[in-house]
Motif scaffolding. Structure first.
Motif, PDB file in Angstrom:
ATOM      1  N   LEU A   4       0.823  -1.210   0.000  1.00  0.00           N
ATOM      2  CA  LEU A   4       0.000   0.000   0.000  1.00  0.00           C
ATOM      3  C   LEU A   4       0.858   1.261   0.000  1.00  0.00           C
ATOM      4  CD1 LEU A   4      -2.856  -1.084   2.416  1.00  0.00           C
ATOM      5  CD2 LEU A   4      -2.985  -0.796  -0.060  1.00  0.00           C
ATOM      6  N   ALA A   5       1.980   1.230   0.720  1.00  0.00           N
ATOM      7  CA  ALA A   5       2.877   2.389   0.725  1.00  0.00           C
ATOM      8  C   ALA A   5       3.506   2.601  -0.650  1.00  0.00           C
ATOM      9  CB  ALA A   5       3.964   2.203   1.781  1.00  0.00           C
ATOM     10  N   ALA A   6       3.868   1.520  -1.331  1.00  0.00           N
ATOM     11  CA  ALA A   6       4.462   1.638  -2.664  1.00  0.00           C
ATOM     12  C   ALA A   6       3.465   2.223  -3.655  1.00  0.00           C
ATOM     13  CB  ALA A   6       4.953   0.275  -3.147  1.00  0.00           C
ATOM     14  N   VAL A   7       2.242   1.703  -3.639  1.00  0.00           N
ATOM     15  CA  VAL A   7       1.232   2.230  -4.555  1.00  0.00           C
ATOM     16  C   VAL A   7       0.914   3.685  -4.213  1.00  0.00           C
ATOM     17  CG1 VAL A   7      -1.170   2.018  -5.320  1.00  0.00           C
ATOM     18  CG2 VAL A   7       0.252  -0.020  -5.106  1.00  0.00           C
ATOM     19  N   GLY A   8       0.774   3.988  -2.931  1.00  0.00           N
ATOM     20  CA  GLY A   8       0.515   5.370  -2.527  1.00  0.00           C
ATOM     21  C   GLY A   8       1.636   6.313  -2.933  1.00  0.00           C
ATOM     22  N   GLY A   9       2.873   5.874  -2.783  1.00  0.00           N
ATOM     23  CA  GLY A   9       4.016   6.694  -3.178  1.00  0.00           C
ATOM     24  C   GLY A   9       4.068   6.915  -4.682  1.00  0.00           C
ATOM     25  N   LEU A  10       3.763   5.879  -5.449  1.00  0.00           N
ATOM     26  CA  LEU A  10       3.752   6.028  -6.900  1.00  0.00           C
ATOM     27  C   LEU A  10       2.633   6.955  -7.358  1.00  0.00           C
ATOM     28  CD1 LEU A  10       4.545   2.364  -7.995  1.00  0.00           C
ATOM     29  CD2 LEU A  10       6.008   4.366  -8.251  1.00  0.00           C
ATOM     30  N   VAL A  11       1.457   6.824  -6.737  1.00  0.00           N
ATOM     31  CA  VAL A  11       0.340   7.720  -7.077  1.00  0.00           C
ATOM     32  C   VAL A  11       0.705   9.163  -6.748  1.00  0.00           C
ATOM     33  CG1 VAL A  11      -2.027   8.363  -6.431  1.00  0.00           C
ATOM     34  CG2 VAL A  11      -1.478   5.982  -6.916  1.00  0.00           C
ATOM     35  N   ALA A  12       1.309   9.378  -5.588  1.00  0.00           N
ATOM     36  CA  ALA A  12       1.735  10.733  -5.217  1.00  0.00           C
ATOM     37  C   ALA A  12       2.783  11.261  -6.186  1.00  0.00           C
ATOM     38  CB  ALA A  12       2.273  10.736  -3.788  1.00  0.00           C
ATOM     39  N   SER A  13       3.706  10.408  -6.605  1.00  0.00           N
ATOM     40  CA  SER A  13       4.742  10.823  -7.559  1.00  0.00           C
ATOM     41  C   SER A  13       4.141  11.262  -8.884  1.00  0.00           C
ATOM     42  CB  SER A  13       5.722   9.679  -7.815  1.00  0.00           C
ATOM     43  OG  SER A  13       6.385   9.315  -6.641  1.00  0.00           O
ATOM     44  N   VAL A  14       3.183  10.480  -9.391  1.00  0.00           N
ATOM     45  CA  VAL A  14       2.546  10.837 -10.662  1.00  0.00           C
ATOM     46  C   VAL A  14       1.786  12.145 -10.524  1.00  0.00           C
ATOM     47  CG1 VAL A  14       0.746  10.169 -12.297  1.00  0.00           C
ATOM     48  CG2 VAL A  14       2.423   8.511 -11.562  1.00  0.00           C
ATOM     49  N   CYS A  15       1.071  12.318  -9.416  1.00  0.00           N
ATOM     50  CA  CYS A  15       0.319  13.560  -9.215  1.00  0.00           C
ATOM     51  C   CYS A  15       1.256  14.761  -9.177  1.00  0.00           C
ATOM     52  CB  CYS A  15      -0.513  13.485  -7.927  1.00  0.00           C
ATOM     53  SG  CYS A  15      -1.944  12.403  -8.066  1.00  0.00           S
ATOM     54  N   VAL A  16       2.376  14.651  -8.486  1.00  0.00           N
ATOM     55  CA  VAL A  16       3.337  15.754  -8.407  1.00  0.00           C
ATOM     56  C   VAL A  16       3.970  16.007  -9.772  1.00  0.00           C
ATOM     57  CG1 VAL A  16       5.567  16.427  -7.435  1.00  0.00           C
ATOM     58  CG2 VAL A  16       3.792  15.505  -5.947  1.00  0.00           C
ATOM     59  N   MET A  17       4.321  14.928 -10.479  1.00  0.00           N
ATOM     60  CA  MET A  17       4.923  15.092 -11.801  1.00  0.00           C
ATOM     61  C   MET A  17       3.974  15.787 -12.765  1.00  0.00           C
ATOM     62  SD  MET A  17       6.907  11.473 -12.260  1.00  0.00           S
ATOM     63  CE  MET A  17       7.790  11.886 -13.751  1.00  0.00           C
ATOM     64  N   ARG A  18       2.701  15.412 -12.715  1.00  0.00           N
ATOM     65  CA  ARG A  18       1.712  16.027 -13.604  1.00  0.00           C
ATOM     66  C   ARG A  18       1.410  17.467 -13.191  1.00  0.00           C
ATOM     67  NH1 ARG A  18       0.682  13.552 -18.450  1.00  0.00           N
ATOM     68  NH2 ARG A  18       0.568  11.336 -18.125  1.00  0.00           N
ATOM     69  N   ALA A  19       1.329  17.706 -11.898  1.00  0.00           N
ATOM     70  CA  ALA A  19       0.981  19.045 -11.421  1.00  0.00           C
ATOM     71  C   ALA A  19       2.062  20.064 -11.746  1.00  0.00           C
ATOM     72  CB  ALA A  19       0.732  19.019  -9.917  1.00  0.00           C
ATOM     73  N   PHE A  20       3.317  19.665 -11.664  1.00  0.00           N
ATOM     74  CA  PHE A  20       4.420  20.601 -11.883  1.00  0.00           C
ATOM     75  C   PHE A  20       5.127  20.382 -13.221  1.00  0.00           C
ATOM     76  CE2 PHE A  20       4.028  20.319  -7.228  1.00  0.00           C
ATOM     77  CZ  PHE A  20       3.704  21.642  -6.982  1.00  0.00           C
ATOM     78  N   ASP A  21       4.534  19.566 -14.099  1.00  0.00           N
ATOM     79  CA  ASP A  21       5.097  19.299 -15.421  1.00  0.00           C
ATOM     80  C   ASP A  21       6.540  18.820 -15.364  1.00  0.00           C
ATOM     81  OD1 ASP A  21       3.411  19.282 -17.510  1.00  0.00           O
ATOM     82  OD2 ASP A  21       3.764  21.352 -18.144  1.00  0.00           O
ATOM     83  N   VAL A  22       6.832  17.941 -14.441  1.00  0.00           N
ATOM     84  CA  VAL A  22       8.178  17.387 -14.305  1.00  0.00           C
ATOM     85  C   VAL A  22       8.286  16.170 -15.226  1.00  0.00           C
ATOM     86  CG1 VAL A  22       9.815  16.304 -12.726  1.00  0.00           C
ATOM     87  CG2 VAL A  22       8.351  18.171 -11.939  1.00  0.00           C
ATOM     88  N   GLY A  23       9.322  16.118 -16.010  1.00  0.00           N
ATOM     89  CA  GLY A  23       9.553  14.976 -16.892  1.00  0.00           C
ATOM     90  C   GLY A  23       8.505  14.806 -17.963  1.00  0.00           C
ATOM     91  N   ALA A  24       7.932  15.917 -18.428  1.00  0.00           N
ATOM     92  CA  ALA A  24       6.839  15.842 -19.397  1.00  0.00           C
ATOM     93  C   ALA A  24       7.275  15.208 -20.715  1.00  0.00           C
ATOM     94  CB  ALA A  24       6.269  17.235 -19.645  1.00  0.00           C
ATOM     95  N   GLY A  25       8.455  15.505 -21.190  1.00  0.00           N
ATOM     96  CA  GLY A  25       8.906  14.987 -22.468  1.00  0.00           C
ATOM     97  C   GLY A  25       9.471  13.582 -22.410  1.00  0.00           C
ATOM     98  N   THR A  26       9.754  13.095 -21.214  1.00  0.00           N
ATOM     99  CA  THR A  26      10.411  11.793 -21.089  1.00  0.00           C
ATOM    100  C   THR A  26       9.449  10.619 -21.025  1.00  0.00           C
ATOM    101  OG1 THR A  26      10.432  11.901 -18.677  1.00  0.00           O
ATOM    102  CG2 THR A  26      12.313  12.864 -19.842  1.00  0.00           C
ATOM    103  N   GLY A  27       8.196  10.866 -20.695  1.00  0.00           N
ATOM    104  CA  GLY A  27       7.234   9.780 -20.551  1.00  0.00           C
ATOM    105  C   GLY A  27       7.350   9.076 -19.215  1.00  0.00           C
ATOM    106  N   ALA A  28       8.027   9.691 -18.255  1.00  0.00           N
ATOM    107  CA  ALA A  28       8.206   9.060 -16.940  1.00  0.00           C
ATOM    108  C   ALA A  28       6.879   8.876 -16.222  1.00  0.00           C
ATOM    109  CB  ALA A  28       9.163   9.892 -16.089  1.00  0.00           C
ATOM    110  N   ALA A  29       6.000   9.861 -16.313  1.00  0.00           N
ATOM    111  CA  ALA A  29       4.699   9.745 -15.637  1.00  0.00           C
ATOM    112  C   ALA A  29       3.884   8.598 -16.220  1.00  0.00           C
ATOM    113  CB  ALA A  29       3.926  11.054 -15.745  1.00  0.00           C
ATOM    114  N   GLU A  30       3.929   8.440 -17.552  1.00  0.00           N
ATOM    115  CA  GLU A  30       3.204   7.337 -18.182  1.00  0.00           C
ATOM    116  C   GLU A  30       3.774   5.992 -17.745  1.00  0.00           C
ATOM    117  OE1 GLU A  30       4.289  10.015 -19.878  1.00  0.00           O
ATOM    118  OE2 GLU A  30       2.386  10.941 -20.422  1.00  0.00           O
TER     119      GLU A  30
END
Length: 131
Positions: A26-52
């Protein structure tokens, strides 16, 4: 109505290894969900496809429940990676809810894991008491 079988004590308790596995999952999934939300919110790694890539990792971690959820969320997107407004710089409410929706799927998977462990322990205890 009573039976001559003795019920195992603590049959509803999980072993410590199972509790640790569920917590880590649950911590791993929660951390990954938080990471994607932060990446999308601040446009981090937009061109690399990391969020996808992280979203696909979340889908794999929450299988089989996440497959229809991911497909349904991807239907409205021209990019195939979630709700339509994800291409906009800031994370929209619908996108945040989409990503946070993976966490309940993980909780259901953890509950199924808990049920499997408890039923396996109960069957073992019943088999030992019968012999």
């Amino acid at each position: 109505m009573t039976t001559d079988r003795t019920k195992p004590t603590g049959k509803r308790r999980l072993p410590s290894w199972a509790v640790a596995m569920m917590g880590a999952y649950l911590a791993a999934v929660g951390g990954l969900v938080a990471s994607v939300c932060v990446m999308r919110a601040f446009d981090v790694g937009a061109g690399t496809g990391a969020a996808e890539a992280i979203v696909l990792l979340i889908v794999v971690l929450t299988l089989p429940l996440s497959t229809p959820y991911y497909v349904a969320g991807s239907l409205g997107s021209s990019q195939g990676s979630g709700p339509e407004r994800l291409a906009v710089g800031a994370l929209s409410l619908s996108a945040a809810l989409y990503y946070l929706g993976f966490f309940p799927l993980a909780a259901v998977n953890a509950a199924i894991f808990r049920w499997i462990v408890i039923s396996t322990r109960r069957r073992r205890a019943e088999a030992q008491s019968d012999s």
